[in-house]
Design an enzyme around this catalytic site. Structure first.
Site, PDB file in Angstrom:
ATOM      1  N   ILE A 139       0.832  -1.205   0.000  1.00 28.24           N
ATOM      2  CA  ILE A 139       0.000   0.000   0.000  1.00 28.24           C
ATOM      3  C   ILE A 139       0.863   1.250   0.000  1.00 28.24           C
ATOM      4  O   ILE A 139       1.847   1.349   0.729  1.00 28.24           O
ATOM      5  CB  ILE A 139      -0.966   0.001   1.211  1.00 28.24           C
ATOM      6  CG1 ILE A 139      -1.831   1.270   1.214  1.00 28.24           C
ATOM      7  CG2 ILE A 139      -0.222  -0.174   2.521  1.00 28.24           C
ATOM      8  CD1 ILE A 139      -2.953   1.253   2.246  1.00 28.24           C
ATOM      9  N   THR A 140       0.491   2.213  -0.835  1.00 32.87           N
ATOM     10  CA  THR A 140       1.152   3.517  -0.849  1.00 32.87           C
ATOM     11  C   THR A 140       0.276   4.531  -0.109  1.00 32.87           C
ATOM     12  O   THR A 140      -0.928   4.347   0.029  1.00 32.87           O
ATOM     13  CB  THR A 140       1.391   4.014  -2.287  1.00 32.87           C
ATOM     14  OG1 THR A 140       0.125   4.333  -2.910  1.00 32.87           O
ATOM     15  CG2 THR A 140       2.102   2.955  -3.128  1.00 32.87           C
ATOM     16  N   GLY A 141       0.902   5.589   0.373  1.00 32.69           N
ATOM     17  CA  GLY A 141       0.137   6.641   1.040  1.00 32.69           C
ATOM     18  C   GLY A 141      -0.510   6.193   2.333  1.00 32.69           C
ATOM     19  O   GLY A 141      -1.622   6.623   2.665  1.00 32.69           O
ATOM     20  N   GLY A 152      -4.047  10.055   6.627  1.00 31.23           N
ATOM     21  CA  GLY A 152      -5.349  10.071   5.973  1.00 31.23           C
ATOM     22  C   GLY A 152      -6.001   8.724   5.779  1.00 31.23           C
ATOM     23  O   GLY A 152      -5.995   7.855   6.664  1.00 31.23           O
ATOM     24  N   TYR A 185      -6.006  18.224 -11.097  1.00 30.67           N
ATOM     25  CA  TYR A 185      -6.296  17.144 -10.165  1.00 30.67           C
ATOM     26  C   TYR A 185      -7.404  16.250 -10.722  1.00 30.67           C
ATOM     27  O   TYR A 185      -7.311  15.017 -10.667  1.00 30.67           O
ATOM     28  CB  TYR A 185      -6.713  17.727  -8.814  1.00 30.67           C
ATOM     29  CG  TYR A 185      -7.145  16.700  -7.799  1.00 30.67           C
ATOM     30  CD1 TYR A 185      -6.205  15.942  -7.115  1.00 30.67           C
ATOM     31  CD2 TYR A 185      -8.502  16.487  -7.531  1.00 30.67           C
ATOM     32  CE1 TYR A 185      -6.602  14.983  -6.177  1.00 30.67           C
ATOM     33  CE2 TYR A 185      -8.906  15.541  -6.607  1.00 30.67           C
ATOM     34  CZ  TYR A 185      -7.951  14.791  -5.937  1.00 30.67           C
ATOM     35  OH  TYR A 185      -8.341  13.850  -5.025  1.00 30.67           O
TER      36      TYR A 185
END
Length: 311
Positions: A20-22, A26, A187
């Protein structure tokens, strides 16, 4: 209140290895806690070694020392970093059951990556594309694997699709377009790319045993957009009362990771644990095919092994 309890801790992911990234903040942070409680082993790809270590320690405490967490350091805007981290993952991890592309960013002012690419595009789309490419053979060999990518309702801002003539955002970050929300549109294009990538990836992966899914976490109160100046921070603060918690935002991600493949559609776009219909631009098959070709060029995969081998 411990919102982690809201994400069922039954061990539906026992023994599954998830990259998993990030995950150090959050939605990813909330998801990481839920995933280890469900028995998953984690490979965290993080930019900050200290934050990765802090998360690893916290996950250990959360599971009374039972969590297995590996840390791999990479800035997701750097293709060199991604290649190095992928090589380390392949060297250390014999099996990958889930790949979660969750890292994301947005810049109000134009910024270029070390590869000379607009930063929002580099992190939000090209990073997942390249990491997925480099880990794909291991995912296929693992069997019954899944690739999950965090998109956004914001993809609907890119109503005209991806502007392939302005991939570095020169026009969006200049003049009146910048004043009218060029960064938001940039974005939006990167989040649209997440959906198109997922759909095209699913098509190319038919018959391999690997599926691809993306999702919209909703409006979530996180530290996202906090490095873009006072106005951006004020905007996020005003939105906070109407936002979901990170734990609520992570629910669909965790659900996609643990659900039976019989309940999921490869290539699907999900929100609130339900299959949804994205924008017209997100269902453009020709646009998805073109995006694939451009992404191969921008990541240098045409010159070496990668997703191009799956037709």
């Amino acid at each position: 209140m411990n919102h982690t309890v809201g994400l069922s801790s039954n061990r539906t992911l026992e023994g599954k290895y998830i990259v998993i990234t990030g995950a150090t903040s959050g939605i990813g942070y909330a998801a990481a806690k839920a995933l280890v409680l469900k028995g998953a082993k984690l490979g965290i790809v993080a930019r900050s070694r200290s934050k990765a270590a802090e998360l690893s320690a916290e996950l250990g405490k959360l599971t009374n020392g039972e969590a297995q967490v590996d840390c791999f350091i990479a800035d997701m805007s750097s293709q060199q970093d991604i290649r190095r981290a992928a090589a380390e993952i392949l060297n250390r991890v014999p099996r990958i059951d889930r790949l979660i592309n969750n890292a994301g960013t947005m810049f109000v002012k134009k910024k270029l990556s070390e590869d000379g690419l607009e930063m929002t595009w580099a992190v939000n789309h090209l990073g997942p594309f390249l990491l997925t490419s480099l880990l794909l053979d291991r995912l296929i060999a693992s069997g019954d694997a899944r690739i999950i990518t965090t998109s956004s309702h914001g993809h609907k801002m890119a109503r005209r699709g991806i502007d392939f003539n302005d991939l570095n955002g020169d026009r969006l970050y200049s003049g009146s377009k910048a004043l009218l929300g060029g960064a938001n549109l940039r974005y939006g294009q990167s989040k649209l790319a997440n959906i198109l990538f997922t759909a095209e990836l699913a098509r190319r992966l038919k018959g391999t045993g690997v599926t691809a899914h993306c999702f919209d976490p909703g409006l979530v109160a996180t530290n996202f957009n906090q490095d873009n100046g006072g106005l951006a921070r004020l905007t996020m603060a005003c939105m906070k009362p109407f936002s979901r918690t990170p734990e609520q935002g992570a629910q669909t991600l965790v659900w996609l990771a643990e659900s039976s493949e019989l309940l999921l559609k490869s290539g699907g776009y999900y929100a609130d644990m339900k299959l949804q219909t994205p924008s017209d631009a997100a269902r453009d098959e020709a646009g998805a095919s073109r995006l694939w070709q451009v992404s191969e060029e921008q990541t240098g995969l045409l010159a070496g092994p990668g997703l191009r081998r799956i037709q």
